[in-house]
Motif scaffolding. Structure first.
Motif, PDB file in Angstrom:
ATOM      1  N   VAL A  66      29.931  -1.884   0.725  1.00 59.74           N
ATOM      2  CA  VAL A  66      30.536  -2.130  -0.577  1.00 59.74           C
ATOM      3  C   VAL A  66      30.309  -3.548  -1.090  1.00 59.74           C
ATOM      4  O   VAL A  66      30.086  -3.761  -2.268  1.00 59.74           O
ATOM      5  CB  VAL A  66      32.050  -1.817  -0.528  1.00 59.74           C
ATOM      6  N   SER A  67      30.357  -4.541  -0.212  1.00 61.37           N
ATOM      7  CA  SER A  67      30.275  -5.945  -0.620  1.00 61.37           C
ATOM      8  C   SER A  67      29.067  -6.618   0.024  1.00 61.37           C
ATOM      9  O   SER A  67      28.667  -6.272   1.141  1.00 61.37           O
ATOM     10  CB  SER A  67      31.555  -6.672  -0.198  1.00 61.37           C
ATOM     11  N   ASP A  68      28.530  -7.616  -0.660  1.00 60.01           N
ATOM     12  CA  ASP A  68      27.443  -8.404  -0.082  1.00 60.01           C
ATOM     13  C   ASP A  68      27.902  -9.165   1.151  1.00 60.01           C
ATOM     14  O   ASP A  68      27.084  -9.563   1.977  1.00 60.01           O
ATOM     15  CB  ASP A  68      26.891  -9.393  -1.113  1.00 60.01           C
ATOM     16  N   LEU A  69      29.213  -9.375   1.312  1.00 61.98           N
ATOM     17  CA  LEU A  69      29.764 -10.070   2.475  1.00 61.98           C
ATOM     18  C   LEU A  69      29.832  -9.188   3.717  1.00 61.98           C
ATOM     19  O   LEU A  69      29.964  -9.689   4.830  1.00 61.98           O
ATOM     20  CB  LEU A  69      31.183 -10.580   2.164  1.00 61.98           C
ATOM     21  N   ASP A  70      29.752  -7.875   3.522  1.00 56.68           N
ATOM     22  CA  ASP A  70      29.940  -6.920   4.625  1.00 56.68           C
ATOM     23  C   ASP A  70      28.830  -7.008   5.663  1.00 56.68           C
ATOM     24  O   ASP A  70      27.649  -7.111   5.315  1.00 56.68           O
ATOM     25  CB  ASP A  70      30.003  -5.492   4.095  1.00 56.68           C
ATOM     26  N   ASN A  71      29.237  -6.946   6.939  1.00 53.47           N
ATOM     27  CA  ASN A  71      28.256  -6.844   8.023  1.00 53.47           C
ATOM     28  C   ASN A  71      28.362  -5.485   8.714  1.00 53.47           C
ATOM     29  O   ASN A  71      27.718  -5.252   9.724  1.00 53.47           O
ATOM     30  CB  ASN A  71      28.369  -8.003   9.019  1.00 53.47           C
ATOM     31  N   VAL A  72      29.182  -4.600   8.144  1.00 56.59           N
ATOM     32  CA  VAL A  72      29.277  -3.215   8.589  1.00 56.59           C
ATOM     33  C   VAL A  72      29.228  -2.304   7.365  1.00 56.59           C
ATOM     34  O   VAL A  72      29.509  -2.741   6.251  1.00 56.59           O
ATOM     35  CB  VAL A  72      30.565  -2.920   9.398  1.00 56.59           C
ATOM     36  N   VAL A 131      21.489   2.819   4.648  1.00 56.99           N
ATOM     37  CA  VAL A 131      22.649   2.025   4.237  1.00 56.99           C
ATOM     38  C   VAL A 131      22.424   1.626   2.782  1.00 56.99           C
ATOM     39  O   VAL A 131      21.496   0.879   2.471  1.00 56.99           O
ATOM     40  CB  VAL A 131      22.817   0.769   5.122  1.00 56.99           C
ATOM     41  N   ARG A 132      23.293   2.140   1.891  1.00 52.74           N
ATOM     42  CA  ARG A 132      23.203   1.817   0.463  1.00 52.74           C
ATOM     43  C   ARG A 132      24.291   0.821   0.095  1.00 52.74           C
ATOM     44  O   ARG A 132      25.405   0.887   0.607  1.00 52.74           O
ATOM     45  CB  ARG A 132      23.390   3.072  -0.384  1.00 52.74           C
ATOM     46  N   ASP A 133      23.954  -0.072  -0.848  1.00 55.40           N
ATOM     47  CA  ASP A 133      24.954  -1.013  -1.340  1.00 55.40           C
ATOM     48  C   ASP A 133      25.356  -0.644  -2.766  1.00 55.40           C
ATOM     49  O   ASP A 133      24.838   0.320  -3.338  1.00 55.40           O
ATOM     50  CB  ASP A 133      24.474  -2.460  -1.215  1.00 55.40           C
ATOM     51  N   ILE A 190      25.881  -9.147  15.056  1.00 54.78           N
ATOM     52  CA  ILE A 190      27.181  -9.804  14.914  1.00 54.78           C
ATOM     53  C   ILE A 190      27.492 -10.459  16.254  1.00 54.78           C
ATOM     54  O   ILE A 190      27.488  -9.784  17.285  1.00 54.78           O
ATOM     55  CB  ILE A 190      28.285  -8.792  14.528  1.00 54.78           C
ATOM     56  N   GLU A 191      27.743 -11.752  16.250  1.00 55.89           N
ATOM     57  CA  GLU A 191      27.992 -12.486  17.480  1.00 55.89           C
ATOM     58  C   GLU A 191      29.445 -12.339  17.936  1.00 55.89           C
ATOM     59  O   GLU A 191      30.347 -12.117  17.116  1.00 55.89           O
ATOM     60  CB  GLU A 191      27.684 -13.967  17.277  1.00 55.89           C
ATOM     61  N   THR A 192      29.674 -12.507  19.228  1.00 53.46           N
ATOM     62  CA  THR A 192      31.032 -12.500  19.778  1.00 53.46           C
ATOM     63  C   THR A 192      31.865 -13.538  19.028  1.00 53.46           C
ATOM     64  O   THR A 192      31.419 -14.672  18.831  1.00 53.46           O
ATOM     65  CB  THR A 192      31.010 -12.848  21.280  1.00 53.46           C
ATOM     66  N   GLY A 193      33.051 -13.158  18.570  1.00 53.36           N
ATOM     67  CA  GLY A 193      33.946 -14.057  17.846  1.00 53.36           C
ATOM     68  C   GLY A 193      33.702 -14.117  16.348  1.00 53.36           C
ATOM     69  O   GLY A 193      34.502 -14.691  15.618  1.00 53.36           O
ATOM     70  N   GLU A 194      32.617 -13.535  15.880  1.00 55.82           N
ATOM     71  CA  GLU A 194      32.316 -13.532  14.446  1.00 55.82           C
ATOM     72  C   GLU A 194      33.216 -12.537  13.722  1.00 55.82           C
ATOM     73  O   GLU A 194      33.582 -11.496  14.260  1.00 55.82           O
ATOM     74  CB  GLU A 194      30.846 -13.165  14.240  1.00 55.82           C
ATOM     75  N   GLN A 195      33.566 -12.858  12.492  1.00 54.83           N
ATOM     76  CA  GLN A 195      34.385 -11.967  11.682  1.00 54.83           C
ATOM     77  C   GLN A 195      33.632 -10.676  11.376  1.00 54.83           C
ATOM     78  O   GLN A 195      32.446 -10.697  11.078  1.00 54.83           O
ATOM     79  CB  GLN A 195      34.766 -12.623  10.359  1.00 54.83           C
ATOM     80  N   ILE A 196      34.356  -9.562  11.431  1.00 51.71           N
ATOM     81  CA  ILE A 196      33.830  -8.274  10.979  1.00 51.71           C
ATOM     82  C   ILE A 196      34.298  -8.116   9.541  1.00 51.71           C
ATOM     83  O   ILE A 196      35.496  -8.163   9.255  1.00 51.71           O
ATOM     84  CB  ILE A 196      34.362  -7.102  11.840  1.00 51.71           C
TER      85      ILE A 196
END
Length: 96
Positions: A7-13, A29-31, A56-62
């Motif tokens: 949904v968002s450009d910020l999303d990593n999932v 994956v569609r945006d 996505i690294e350990t400790g990184e925000q989802i």
């Protein structure tokens, strides 16, 4: 090919909107702009669950829907199922 939406450009999932995704399956994956990228599922992913669209690294925000929903409890590869086994929720905890 299966479908997931980011949904968002910020999303990593992205959220999966298909049944029966198995490891090795291709997911489109569609945006919100209608652009898409194809990733390969590394795990089975149930309908309505999340798939990592990048490393996505350990400790990184989802990030989902442009909001932080938790942090990665371990390294997550693009194509991995993202759920309680690799995500620590930050919502409603009260201890942080």
């Amino acid at each position: 090919m299966y479908l997931a939406l980011k949904v968002s450009d910020l999303d990593n999932v992205a959220t999966v909107f298909a049944e029966g995704i198995q490891a090795g399956a291709e997911i489109e994956v569609r945006d919100k702009k209608g652009e898409s990228v194809v990733i390969r599922a590394l795990d089975p992913i149930p309908y309505g669950h999340k798939v990592a669209v990048r490393e996505i690294e350990t400790g990184e925000q989802i990030m989902k829907y442009g909001e932080e929903i938790g942090v990665a409890s371990r390294a997550i590869a693009a194509g991995n199922h993202v759920h309680v086994h690799n995500l620590d929720s930050m919502r409603g905890r009260g201890d942080l």
